[in-house]
Design a protein around this motif. Sequence first.
Motif, PDB file in Angstrom:
ATOM      1  N   LEU A   1      -7.941   9.856  -6.896  1.00  0.00           N
ATOM      2  CA  LEU A   1      -7.799   8.644  -5.712  1.00  0.00           C
ATOM      3  C   LEU A   1      -8.056   9.161  -4.446  1.00  0.00           C
ATOM      4  CD1 LEU A   1      -4.369   7.426  -7.446  1.00  0.00           C
ATOM      5  CD2 LEU A   1      -6.790   6.193  -7.700  1.00  0.00           C
ATOM      6  N   GLN A   2      -8.119   8.052  -3.364  1.00  0.00           N
ATOM      7  CA  GLN A   2      -8.352   8.569  -1.882  1.00  0.00           C
ATOM      8  C   GLN A   2      -7.165   9.460  -1.470  1.00  0.00           C
ATOM      9  OE1 GLN A   2     -10.969   7.581  -0.033  1.00  0.00           O
ATOM     10  NE2 GLN A   2     -11.767   6.573  -1.920  1.00  0.00           N
TER      11      GLN A   2
ATOM     12  N   GLU B   1      -7.785   0.872  -6.483  1.00  0.00           N
ATOM     13  CA  GLU B   1      -8.772   1.034  -5.618  1.00  0.00           C
ATOM     14  C   GLU B   1     -10.110   0.661  -6.096  1.00  0.00           C
ATOM     15  OE1 GLU B   1      -8.708   5.176  -4.454  1.00  0.00           O
ATOM     16  OE2 GLU B   1      -6.683   4.958  -3.668  1.00  0.00           O
TER      17      GLU B   1
ATOM     18  N   CYS C   1     -10.980  -2.865  -4.859  1.00  0.00           N
ATOM     19  CA  CYS C   1     -10.900  -3.232  -3.646  1.00  0.00           C
ATOM     20  C   CYS C   1     -12.367  -3.592  -3.046  1.00  0.00           C
ATOM     21  CB  CYS C   1     -10.657  -2.021  -2.727  1.00  0.00           C
ATOM     22  SG  CYS C   1     -10.476  -2.245  -1.140  1.00  0.00           S
TER      23      CYS C   1
ATOM     24  N   ILE D   1     -11.996   1.782   1.623  1.00  0.00           N
ATOM     25  CA  ILE D   1     -10.779   1.467   0.457  1.00  0.00           C
ATOM     26  C   ILE D   1      -9.386   1.462   0.866  1.00  0.00           C
ATOM     27  CG2 ILE D   1     -10.104   2.176  -1.632  1.00  0.00           C
ATOM     28  CD1 ILE D   1     -12.949   3.379  -1.991  1.00  0.00           C
TER      29      ILE D   1
ATOM     30  N   VAL E   1      -5.522   1.809   0.979  1.00  0.00           N
ATOM     31  CA  VAL E   1      -4.553   2.883   0.299  1.00  0.00           C
ATOM     32  C   VAL E   1      -3.279   2.276   1.011  1.00  0.00           C
ATOM     33  CG1 VAL E   1      -6.119   4.648   0.007  1.00  0.00           C
ATOM     34  CG2 VAL E   1      -4.931   4.363   2.240  1.00  0.00           C
TER      35      VAL E   1
END
Length: 201
Positions: free
Chosen positions: A31-32, A79, A82, A139, A141
């Motif tokens: 993930l980010q 995510e 998005c 994106i 978060v």
Amino acid sequence: MNRFIIADSKLCMGCHTCEAACSETHRLHGLQSMPRLKVMRDANDSAPQMCHHCEDAPCAGVCPANAITRINGAVQLNESLCVSCKLCAIACPFGSIEFSGSRPIHIPANANSPKAPPAPPAPARVSTLIDWVPGVRAIAVKCDLCSFDEDGPACVRTCPTKALRVVDNNDIAKSSKRKRELTLGATLGDLTAFTQPEVKK
């Protein structure tokens, strides 16, 4: 009622360990890597600010892609869904949604040609809500309570002073009951002052 994390500013020492743990845990899960919480300071105290997992979740209400939903008593953000509209961050009353960048994997960073000259240099950063970087998709978060981890939120586990804890329905019910008891006790105390006979000296 949703679950969420609360911070005790009396215990927080502003070490940013929670931010580092959050960032690394999400990065390891693909993930980010931007931390989902941010340590805020004033002259005397510090405490991390993060998503409150609101019961009515205005961020979920405005998301056009249904990327934000309530799952297992927490407001989760997917995510992959998005679309970078940033409406969720505008709707959030606590400023708890940030934006991280993602460049398409199959497009190299310097794929320029006479027909596609390089983009101008990015301006100075203002905030993730306002900034725009050419070729990078924004994106959203936000705190997801590390729903992918059986051990729970990484920030809670790694805080050296135990300033963070997850609150659930039972904690809220106990707190509400205690508040009612204190209010009732104060009210009865005020009433007894009026009902007791005045002592003559």
